[in-house]
Scaffold this active site. Sequence first.
Site, mmCIF file in Angstrom:
data_model
loop_
_atom_site.group_PDB
_atom_site.id
_atom_site.type_symbol
_atom_site.label_atom_id
_atom_site.label_comp_id
_atom_site.label_asym_id
_atom_site.label_seq_id
_atom_site.Cartn_x
_atom_site.Cartn_y
_atom_site.Cartn_z
ATOM 1 N N GLU A 54 1.922 -9.956 -1.067
ATOM 2 C CA GLU A 54 1.259 -10.476 0.133
ATOM 3 C C GLU A 54 -0.219 -10.136 0.157
ATOM 4 O O GLU A 54 -1.066 -10.990 0.448
ATOM 5 C CB GLU A 54 1.902 -9.913 1.406
ATOM 6 C CG GLU A 54 3.366 -10.192 1.551
ATOM 7 C CD GLU A 54 4.238 -9.049 1.036
ATOM 8 O OE1 GLU A 54 4.097 -8.663 -0.149
ATOM 9 O OE2 GLU A 54 5.051 -8.548 1.812
ATOM 10 N N CYS A 82 6.237 -5.284 4.581
ATOM 11 C CA CYS A 82 6.192 -3.875 4.975
ATOM 12 C C CYS A 82 5.036 -3.672 5.965
ATOM 13 O O CYS A 82 4.272 -4.606 6.237
ATOM 14 C CB CYS A 82 5.987 -3.014 3.730
ATOM 15 S SG CYS A 82 4.325 -3.170 3.006
ATOM 16 N N CYS A 85 1.582 -4.763 4.485
ATOM 17 C CA CYS A 85 1.427 -6.206 4.314
ATOM 18 C C CYS A 85 1.402 -6.944 5.651
ATOM 19 O O CYS A 85 0.648 -7.907 5.817
ATOM 20 C CB CYS A 85 2.525 -6.742 3.411
ATOM 21 S SG CYS A 85 2.379 -6.074 1.728
#
Length: 148
Positions: A54, A82, A85
Amino acid sequence: MDDEALMGIALDEARLAAAAGDVPIGAVVVLEGEVVARRHNEREATGDPTAHAEVLALRDAAEAIGSWRLDGATLVVTLEPCPMCAGAAWASRIGRVVSGAPNMDAGSLGSLYHLGADPRLNHEFPVSHGVRSDECAALLVDFFAERR
């Protein structure tokens, strides 16, 4: 292209990560119907803990359009992002995120946290979950099964 077709591109990227020995996660950034960036995890290849698909895709997209502001763009990723990201998506002012498999360990766009829908932050964005989820999850399950 619709979300399922875009997830197909992200899945292709995830397979490239697996072939390189990295966790199979792929990401695509689309703006006005055009793919402006596509990347996969490169942590193992680069030794960089921030080289998540990402983050790399968002960086490439910003370079491609000449602006860090990605409002109007969509980030498509095979695994729910996460915290890092999700924060990068927030910082880019992304217009929308599409995710495949849920991330029960670190998911930050719905599973554990939801940085895209926190009214305390100065930018919120919609998230579509579960696009081609079974395929996205199978890549991860197979990858880790081979390493055990």
